[in-house]
Design a protein around this motif. Structure first.
Motif, PDB file in Angstrom:
ATOM      1  N   HIS A  59      16.982   3.201  38.766  1.00  0.00           N
ATOM      2  CA  HIS A  59      16.578   1.794  38.846  1.00  0.00           C
ATOM      3  C   HIS A  59      17.198   0.990  37.709  1.00  0.00           C
ATOM      4  CE1 HIS A  59      13.737   1.777  42.170  1.00  0.00           C
ATOM      5  NE2 HIS A  59      13.247   2.929  41.741  1.00  0.00           N
ATOM      6  N   ARG A  67      12.085  -5.681  40.044  1.00  0.00           N
ATOM      7  CA  ARG A  67      11.203  -6.167  38.971  1.00  0.00           C
ATOM      8  C   ARG A  67      11.973  -6.281  37.648  1.00  0.00           C
ATOM      9  NH1 ARG A  67       7.679  -2.098  38.965  1.00  0.00           N
ATOM     10  NH2 ARG A  67       8.657  -1.086  37.190  1.00  0.00           N
ATOM     11  N   GLY A  92      10.249   5.908  46.270  1.00  0.00           N
ATOM     12  CA  GLY A  92      11.032   4.916  45.547  1.00  0.00           C
ATOM     13  C   GLY A  92      10.294   3.635  45.251  1.00  0.00           C
ATOM     14  N   PHE A  93       9.116   3.431  45.887  1.00  0.00           N
ATOM     15  CA  PHE A  93       8.309   2.237  45.588  1.00  0.00           C
ATOM     16  C   PHE A  93       7.281   2.598  44.526  1.00  0.00           C
ATOM     17  CE2 PHE A  93       9.886   1.284  49.815  1.00  0.00           C
ATOM     18  CZ  PHE A  93      10.155  -0.070  49.759  1.00  0.00           C
ATOM     19  N   ASP A  94       6.887   1.593  43.753  1.00  0.00           N
ATOM     20  CA  ASP A  94       5.835   1.824  42.756  1.00  0.00           C
ATOM     21  C   ASP A  94       4.480   1.582  43.408  1.00  0.00           C
ATOM     22  OD1 ASP A  94       7.715   2.387  40.909  1.00  0.00           O
ATOM     23  OD2 ASP A  94       7.733   0.378  39.999  1.00  0.00           O
ATOM     24  N   PRO A 139       7.752  -6.815  43.196  1.00  0.00           N
ATOM     25  CA  PRO A 139       7.662  -6.090  41.917  1.00  0.00           C
ATOM     26  C   PRO A 139       7.435  -4.593  42.093  1.00  0.00           C
ATOM     27  CG  PRO A 139       6.163  -7.973  41.965  1.00  0.00           C
ATOM     28  CD  PRO A 139       6.693  -7.823  43.345  1.00  0.00           C
ATOM     29  N   GLN A 140       7.089  -4.182  43.301  1.00  0.00           N
ATOM     30  CA  GLN A 140       6.875  -2.751  43.518  1.00  0.00           C
ATOM     31  C   GLN A 140       8.191  -1.975  43.600  1.00  0.00           C
ATOM     32  OE1 GLN A 140       3.799  -3.556  46.728  1.00  0.00           O
ATOM     33  NE2 GLN A 140       3.120  -1.547  46.010  1.00  0.00           N
ATOM     34  N   VAL A 141       9.279  -2.708  43.687  1.00  0.00           N
ATOM     35  CA  VAL A 141      10.587  -2.044  43.616  1.00  0.00           C
ATOM     36  C   VAL A 141      11.095  -2.221  42.188  1.00  0.00           C
ATOM     37  CG1 VAL A 141      12.932  -1.988  44.506  1.00  0.00           C
ATOM     38  CG2 VAL A 141      11.025  -2.513  46.040  1.00  0.00           C
ATOM     39  N   ALA A 142      11.185  -1.107  41.485  1.00  0.00           N
ATOM     40  CA  ALA A 142      11.431  -1.179  40.040  1.00  0.00           C
ATOM     41  C   ALA A 142      12.685  -1.960  39.681  1.00  0.00           C
ATOM     42  CB  ALA A 142      11.483   0.232  39.462  1.00  0.00           C
TER      43      ALA A 142
END
Lengths: 539, 309
Positions: free
Chosen positions: B214, B287, A537-539, B281-284
């Protein structure tokens, strides 16, 4: 209100109360299936078909023994089917005059008994087509109960805005779940027919068809306490016309066919001379009544018919499609309730009363129509689309009158495997469309669904670990893909034991059916994260 | 004059309003910090669940900043799982209780604690401990809502993936919405905090997964904006979320803000998830919410007040 009507209503109330308890109370506080176990036909054919006797069946023996002394009092005072039909009969939609029926029709019930006997010798129980208690339980449990729930919920919908104004938050958010059941149309049609017949011919069911009535008739050929006609009888014939069972011979009015008499005392009440009584003492020898038993040939033929129907079931003739292989029929396996006995034994024991269906809190249990052949009609199956099967719940087994679903300890219950989840990757949001989902993993109460990362897919994808899947159906139920789900419970791998421990059986097969949630609420702070390499779930 | 055209007078009025607003904005005419007591963007308090909750709200100016006498309040915790508080998949009951008490103190006309539970409602309410905690303050205030009749269709004009969704009527009829999620990981959205928690006020959540979860969460937050966000990080489920079991970290912290995005962003950066450090920002959905102007994830530029109670 007469004494008999009072007793009838009390019994009907008790029957409905126990059914209500089966639906709402998850404990053994009440013998919820007591009335079912009083039905002599239900018990006899379960005993014969399944070759098993349970202590729980003793109430039916008491009912039979009572018939030796009192005649068919069960039919006139206790049977909820009889009472329901009698109450319906009081609504005279079809004019005041009710018609008589030729007495030879009363033989049919014995023929039905023969039919059931024939099947049960081959281990096939047809009792569900004719056991009065099975039928009436189904009627109230899966037909009337949803109707009442709907009415109740509709009532709440009306009250709710008012409750909100007054600030009764509890009422605003209270809900009556309205269950849904398949095969309701059959039940409706069947009982509609019975009710119509009742309107024309009083006690049509009890007199002509009921196999339990037939058994009680055989036990009340000369009950100790029985009808007596005094010399003051003027042969006016009023009692002959009033008798709902046509038990009094029209040619010789003083003679009664005891097997047909249900001791309703209608004749006693109607007699203008007060000549009829049911004394507690033995009376002098009366003239012997002409009996209404079928001829031996007819009875044997009925038995053969039952046996042949059973054979047809056993060879697969009864199914909607041919399955299995030559010489061995194999209906598409059903997802059976947790700890249902092995299929043949299960079908022999299950009397299709529908208690489990009504009692199931998630409504996942549904009656089977023809998918499992005629032999499987109305038997229960799990339907994950409608509801999951809670591993902490065993209400179906708790209410089962014949032990067709074995009742297990809480720990054993967790380890029952009813099937296995299968992912259809081409439908799965994560596998096919690369969309983050993982609902199946989220809801799985076991440790059966895990995610992993696939080359070229930014989102984690689910995988089923079959050895940890119990088939509870949470995943299928909550899967957001419609209409066919992307994860479906198949009956493969189901474990069904006639006896023994489910935990041992599962462990022997290398299964681990312990729950995801530690039952003691242990803090799993030292457990390693399930994630293999990346955080989902994280980018 | 056409419906969609602005008259020149209106246009000038808008321009003037914009200019005055800009001039009055903090830092332009007014000094950036009015005083040392200025209300922070984020209140972060270390301490026990109850006291820390009260302290965060006090740091933001007190509950009366959010709840006026006579207003209807809906509190949205996480209570979707039939698990005890130590599993950290539900909000701590004491955090919820403290908020109910605060709302009561502020004179709210009604306080409801609502969630559309995933597991069977009865066992969630029981095992989460939230029903007992909330009902001890206000009778029957904690309810699980799942009946479709209790939801109502709402248009999402700014939605990118969702044109509309069905939201709990009780929330639509309320004056104040307080989000009080537990800090936890989530297998499809990374974390499940205040924004993701808003999905608990929706009936048909399955669609979200189908349409890109998201973006749908952000779409939802364009119409469901909590007036106050209180994140329960007394325990943090850093892996295995949303249901767990997973690694439970003793966070011993409560985070509050008027800005859902900021509260979520701070929580993401403040803990290790799956034993790794992540930036907001790594959590869509965080962000995207920032980019779409729903709130700020650049916590380094925000005023954060940290205390211990």
């Amino acid at each position: 209100m007469s004494f008999r009507l009072t007793v009838q209503l009390i019994n009907l109330f008790l029957f409905l109360f126990l059914l209500g308890a089966a639906i709402s109370i998850g404990s053994t506080a009440f013998p919820v299936d007591l009335y079912l176990r009083m039905d002599p036909a239900l018990v006899l054919f379960t005993v014969l078909s399944a070759r098993v006797f349970l202590l729980a069946f003793i109430p039916s023996l008491i009912v039979l023994a009572a018939a030796l002394i009192l005649g068919r009092v069960f039919c006139s005072h206790f049977c909820p089917m009889g009472t329901t039909l009698e109450l319906i009969g009081k609504v005279r939609l079809w004019g005041k005059k009710r018609k008589g029926l030729p007495t030879y029709l009363s033989r049919i019930k014995y023929l039905l008994l023969g039919f059931l006997l024939g099947g049960s010798f081959l281990g096939v129980s047809w009792v569900f087509i004719a056991s009065p208690l099975s039928l009436i339980t189904r009627f109230y449990g899966i037909f009337i109960y949803p109707l009442l729930s709907l009415a109740g919920e509709s009532g709440l919908t009306v009250i709710r805005p008012l409750a909100e104004k007054i600030g009764w938050t509890g009422l605003v958010y209270s809900r009556i779940a309205v269950p849904v059941f398949s095969t309701q149309l059959f039940i409706l049609s069947f009982f509609f027919a019975l009710f119509i017949l009742e309107g024309f011919f009083p006690r049509f069911w009890c007199r002509i068809l009921c196999p339990a009535g037939a058994m009680l008739a055989l036990f009340s050929r000369r009950p100790l306490i029985r009808r007596k006609v005094a010399g003051s009888c003027t042969d006016c014939g009023k009692c002959v016309r009033a008798c709902p069972m046509s038990a009094i011979e029209s040619e010789s009015i003083k003679t009664i066919r005891f097997p047909e008499c249900i001791v309703c005392s209608t004749c006693e009440k109607i007699c203008p001379e007060k000549a009829i009584s049911f004394p507690g003492t033995r009376v002098e020898k009366e003239p012997k009544a002409q009996n209404l038993y079928p001829e031996r040939r007819q009875f044997l033929l009925a038995g053969a018919a039952g046996a042949l129907t059973a054979v047809s079931g056993l060879t697969g003739l009864d199914g909607p499609k041919a399955t299995g292989k030559v010489g061995k029929i194999d209906h598409d396996p059903m997802l059976r309730p947790p700890a249902a006995l092995p299929e043949a034994e299960f079908l022999a024991r299950c009397v299709r009363c529908g208690e489990c269906l009504a009692a199931c809190p998630t409504n996942t249990l549904q009656p089977v129509w023809f998918e499992s052949g005629v032999m499987g009609l109305f038997s229960p199956k799990l339907t994950p689309r409608i509801g999951y099967c809670d591993p902490h719940c065993h209400q179906c087994a708790l209410v089962c009158p014949t032990g067709a679903i074995a009742f297990l300890s809480a720990e054993e219950r967790l380890w029952v495997k009813t099937g296995t989840a299968v992912i259809y990757k081409e439908k799965c949001l994560a596998w096919e469309q690369k969309k983050g989902c993982m609902v199946c993993d989220e809801v799985c109460p076991y440790k059966a669904v895990e995610f992993r990362f696939q080359e070229g897919n930014p989102v984690p994808v689910p995988e089923v670990h079959e050895e940890r899947c119990s088939g509870c159906g949470y995943c299928e139920h909550f899967c957001p893909v419609k209409p066919e789900k992307a994860i479906i419970i198949s009956p493969n791998g189901a474990i069904r034991l006639a006896k023994g421990s489910y935990i041992e059986a599962a462990k022997k097969l290398g299964l681990d059916l312990s729950l995801k949630q530690a039952s003691q609420g242990v803090l799993p702070s030292d457990t390693k994260p399930l994630s293999p390499s990346r955080a989902p779930g994280f980018d | 004059m056409g419906k969609n055209t602005l008259s020149r007078r209106d246009f000038l009025k808008y321009q003037l309003a914009g200019a005055v607003g800009a001039a009055l904005a903090p830092g332009l005419i007014l000094p950036k910090d009015l005083s040392a007591q200025a209300v922070p963007d984020l209140a972060v308090v270390e301490g026990g669940p109850g006291p820390a909750t009260r302290a965060t709200v006090d740091l933001l100016g007190g509950i009366r900043q959010f709840v006026k006498p006579g207003q209807k309040v809906v509190i949205k915790p996480n209570m979707s799982f039939s698990t005890p508080p130590e599993r950290a998949s539900n909000t701590h009951p004491e955090v919820v209780r403290e908020l109910v008490i605060l709302c009561k103190e502020a004179g709210a006309s009604s306080v409801l604690v609502l969630d559309h539970t995933l597991h069977r409602a009865e066992s969630c309410l029981e095992n989460s401990g939230i029903r007992a905690a909330g009902n001890a303050v206000i009778k029957n205030c904690v309810q699980a809502v799942s009946d479709p009749d209790l939801f109502s269709e709402v248009k999402i004009p700014k939605g990118k993936k969702l044109a509309s969704t069905d939201i709990m009527k009780a929330v639509l009829n309320s004056d104040v919405l307080i989000a009080v999620p537990v800090a936890k990981s989530h297998s499809s959205t990374g974390v499940s905090l205040s924004m993701k928690g808003m999905m608990g006020l929706v009936h048909d959540r399955g669609t979200f997964h189908f349409r890109d979860i998201h973006t749908c969460v952000v779409d939802l937050c364009t119409v469901l904006k909590a007036n106050l966000t209180v994140i329960d990080a007394t325990r943090v489920l850093t892996s295995g979320g949303p249901g767990g079991p997973g690694k439970v970290l003793k966070g011993n912290m409560v985070i509050a803000s008027r800005d859902m995005v900021a509260a979520d962003a701070f929580t993401v950066s403040n803990f290790e998830w799956y034993d790794q450090k992540f930036k907001p920002p790594q959590v869509a959905h965080i962000r995207q919410a920032h980019e779409r102007g729903l709130g700020r994830m650049d916590i380094e530029n925000l005023k954060i007040k940290k205390i211990t109670v």
